[in-house]
Write an enzyme that holds these catalytic residues in place. Structure first.
Site, PDB file in Angstrom:
ATOM      1  N   HIS A  17      39.272  27.471  37.827  1.00 34.77           N
ATOM      2  CA  HIS A  17      37.757  28.163  36.840  1.00 34.77           C
ATOM      3  C   HIS A  17      37.194  26.707  36.218  1.00 34.77           C
ATOM      4  CE1 HIS A  17      40.601  32.466  36.268  1.00 34.77           C
ATOM      5  NE2 HIS A  17      39.240  32.748  37.373  1.00 34.77           N
ATOM      6  N   LYS A  41      41.094  47.166  34.424  1.00 37.64           N
ATOM      7  CA  LYS A  41      41.659  46.783  34.881  1.00 37.64           C
ATOM      8  C   LYS A  41      43.126  46.248  33.313  1.00 37.64           C
ATOM      9  CE  LYS A  41      42.181  42.121  37.163  1.00 37.64           C
ATOM     10  NZ  LYS A  41      41.374  41.026  37.760  1.00 37.64           N
ATOM     11  N   ARG A  90      40.425  30.166  47.032  1.00 42.07           N
ATOM     12  CA  ARG A  90      41.448  28.992  46.962  1.00 42.07           C
ATOM     13  C   ARG A  90      42.371  28.951  48.472  1.00 42.07           C
ATOM     14  NH1 ARG A  90      43.324  32.318  42.006  1.00 42.07           N
ATOM     15  NH2 ARG A  90      41.767  34.348  42.738  1.00 42.07           N
ATOM     16  N   SER A 128      45.232  33.687  37.197  1.00 39.60           N
ATOM     17  CA  SER A 128      45.181  33.973  35.866  1.00 39.60           C
ATOM     18  C   SER A 128      46.238  34.319  35.542  1.00 39.60           C
ATOM     19  CB  SER A 128      44.418  34.949  34.884  1.00 39.60           C
ATOM     20  OG  SER A 128      42.774  33.662  34.717  1.00 39.60           O
TER      21      SER A 128
HETATM   22  P1  ADP Z   1      41.385  35.733  39.487  1.00 37.33           P
HETATM   23  O1  ADP Z   1      41.119  36.000  41.145  1.00 37.33           O
HETATM   24  O2  ADP Z   1      41.958  34.103  38.818  1.00 37.33           O
HETATM   25  O3  ADP Z   1      42.049  37.100  38.168  1.00 37.33           O
HETATM   26  P2  ADP Z   1      38.881  36.220  38.649  1.00 37.33           P
HETATM   27  O4  ADP Z   1      38.835  37.012  38.962  1.00 37.33           O
HETATM   28  O5  ADP Z   1      38.579  35.097  37.470  1.00 37.33           O
HETATM   29  O6  ADP Z   1      40.192  34.659  38.790  1.00 37.33           O
HETATM   30  O7  ADP Z   1      37.978  35.017  39.964  1.00 37.33           O
HETATM   31  C1  ADP Z   1      37.140  34.399  39.777  1.00 37.33           C
HETATM   32  C2  ADP Z   1      36.401  33.604  40.761  1.00 37.33           C
HETATM   33  O8  ADP Z   1      37.711  32.500  40.440  1.00 37.33           O
HETATM   34  C3  ADP Z   1      36.414  33.973  41.645  1.00 37.33           C
HETATM   35  O9  ADP Z   1      35.652  33.726  42.985  1.00 37.33           O
HETATM   36  C4  ADP Z   1      37.850  33.091  42.052  1.00 37.33           C
HETATM   37  O10 ADP Z   1      37.919  33.407  43.200  1.00 37.33           O
HETATM   38  C5  ADP Z   1      38.141  32.488  41.530  1.00 37.33           C
HETATM   39  N1  ADP Z   1      39.585  31.196  41.685  1.00 37.33           N
HETATM   40  C6  ADP Z   1      39.854  31.742  40.208  1.00 37.33           C
HETATM   41  N2  ADP Z   1      41.371  31.094  40.329  1.00 37.33           N
HETATM   42  C7  ADP Z   1      40.418  29.915  40.857  1.00 37.33           C
HETATM   43  C8  ADP Z   1      40.973  28.132  41.675  1.00 37.33           C
HETATM   44  N3  ADP Z   1      42.405  28.468  40.891  1.00 37.33           N
HETATM   45  N4  ADP Z   1      40.880  28.049  41.878  1.00 37.33           N
HETATM   46  C9  ADP Z   1      39.444  28.197  42.080  1.00 37.33           C
HETATM   47  N5  ADP Z   1      38.590  29.157  41.981  1.00 37.33           N
HETATM   48  C10 ADP Z   1      39.031  30.178  41.805  1.00 37.33           C
END
Ligand code: ADP
Length: 159
Positions: A17, A41, A90, A128
């Site tokens: 992130h 969630k 990703r 996460s």
């Molecule tokens: P997660 O999918 O890990 O629960 P979030 O819901 O917080 O994460 O994701 C928010 C945004 O960040 C989404 O667009 C997701 O694709 C992106 N994201 C999550 N993890 C990564 C990572 N390791 N590298 C790049 N982008 C990421």
């Protein structure tokens, strides 16, 4: 003035992130990092805790703000005057779900554009969920999360 929004669960914020945030902050005048309040969630950290973690990690970034919201991204983006949504990609699975969200957001918020940033190769297998799966067994999460928030994660699993 170009304002963008990067929304997510950030439960917890990972180095993946953070990389997207640093890169997006260079592309826009203001980047709002917004914690999505999703009552469906089950989360490890409360929305307030997740905001606090982001504020701690991002405090030196002058054009980055932290917020939280409930409901639709398109509505919140229009409320705060953000014209672009930033998303991280990703892999092909992310692409499939993000592309669907993009199409829905196009219908809901006609003014909003979406920009996809490809994950750094170091972070493609980082989520996460992975962080929690490792942390629950006391594994090393140094390469997964910003150092500042590691103690909060360890503390959570002590309880
Ligand atoms: P997660 O999918 O890990 O629960 P979030 O819901 O917080 O994460 O994701 C928010 C945004 O960040 C989404 O667009 C997701 O694709 C992106 N994201 C999550 N993890 C990564 C990572 N390791 N590298 C790049 N982008 C990421």
């Amino acid at each position: 003035m170009k304002k963008a929004i990067y929304a997510g669960s950030f439960d917890p914020v990972t180095l993946g992130h953070l990389d997207i945030i640093h890169r997006a902050a260079k592309l826009f005048d203001t980047l709002v990092v917004a914690v999505l309040e999703n009552p469906n969630k089950c989360s490890l950290f409360t929305v307030e805790e997740r905001k606090k973690h982001l504020e701690l990690v991002l405090c030196k970034m002058e054009n980055v703000e932290v917020a939280s919201f409930r409901g639709l991204l398109a509505d919140f983006a229009s409320e705060i005057g953000a014209t672009t949504a930033v998303r991280g990609l990703r892999n092909a699975v992310d692409f499939a779900s993000e592309y669907q969200m993009y199409l829905i957001n196009r219908k809901l918020g006609k003014e909003m554009e979406t920009v996809f940033l490809a994950a750094d190769e170091e972070h493609i297998s980082l989520s996460s969920t992975n962080v929690k799966e490792v942390a629950v067994f006391g594994g090393n999460i140094d390469f997964m999360v910003p150092q500042e928030i590691k103690p909060f994660i360890i503390e959570k699993y002590k309880k």
